[in-house]
Write an enzyme that holds these catalytic residues in place. Structure first.
Site, PDB file in Angstrom:
ATOM      1  N   SER A  44      -7.952 108.435 131.364  1.00  0.00           N
ATOM      2  CA  SER A  44      -9.087 107.647 131.845  1.00  0.00           C
ATOM      3  C   SER A  44      -8.620 106.331 132.451  1.00  0.00           C
ATOM      4  CB  SER A  44     -10.146 107.420 130.772  1.00  0.00           C
ATOM      5  OG  SER A  44     -11.330 106.941 131.395  1.00  0.00           O
ATOM      6  N   HIS A 104     -10.194  92.083 133.336  1.00  0.00           N
ATOM      7  CA  HIS A 104     -10.743  91.142 134.313  1.00  0.00           C
ATOM      8  C   HIS A 104     -10.717  89.752 133.692  1.00  0.00           C
ATOM      9  CE1 HIS A 104     -12.169  94.599 136.578  1.00  0.00           C
ATOM     10  NE2 HIS A 104     -12.723  95.042 135.464  1.00  0.00           N
ATOM     11  N   CYS A 134      -9.764 109.937 126.972  1.00  0.00           N
ATOM     12  CA  CYS A 134     -10.180 111.253 126.477  1.00  0.00           C
ATOM     13  C   CYS A 134      -8.977 112.000 125.908  1.00  0.00           C
ATOM     14  CB  CYS A 134     -10.800 112.077 127.603  1.00  0.00           C
ATOM     15  SG  CYS A 134     -12.290 111.358 128.271  1.00  0.00           S
TER      16      CYS A 134
END
Length: 128
Positions: free
Chosen positions: A76, A81, A96
């Site tokens: 994934s 940020h 996953c």
């Protein structure tokens, strides 16, 4: 036919592990260091036992400027940020993969950014 579909969902459900959070009061010099943050996320991918597909990092400007780093992994992603004006960062680690450990990646990044405080959340992302 619909009973077969329901059976597939029940026996082959996909379970994801999602660890995400907010990091507060971080040294603004670190938050604006794109190379440091890029390498930090790259190392977190290894620590979490994920397989890197691609990693991108960039500075974004404006009053609320900072750095974004996105690692796409087979399982994934990891997204970091930062906002230097607020000494703040958000971190999102989702996988996953059965053998990957998103919490290890999250904790490693937190240990290197050294926020004065942070929040960590966990969500079980499954088909049921």
């Amino acid at each position: 036919m619909s009973s077969q579909l329901i059976s597939l969902v029940n026996t082959d459900r996909i379970i994801g592990k999602h660890v995400f959070g907010n990091l507060y009061d971080i040294d603004p010099k670190i938050l604006n260091d794109k190379d440091f943050l890029h390498n930090l996320v790259l190392e977190a991918v290894k620590i979490a036992n994920m397989k890197l597909v691609e990693i991108k990092s960039w500075n974004f400007g404006g009053k609320k400027g900072g750095v974004s780093v996105i690692a796409l992994v087979e399982e994934s992603h990891i997204a970091l940020h930062t906002w230097t004006e607020y000494n703040y960062a958000t971190l999102d680690v989702y996988t996953c993969g059965e053998n990957s450990n998103p919490q290890a990646a999250f904790e490693y990044i937190v240990s290197q950014l050294k926020p004065k405080r942070y929040q960590m959340f966990y969500a079980d992302r499954s088909s049921e």
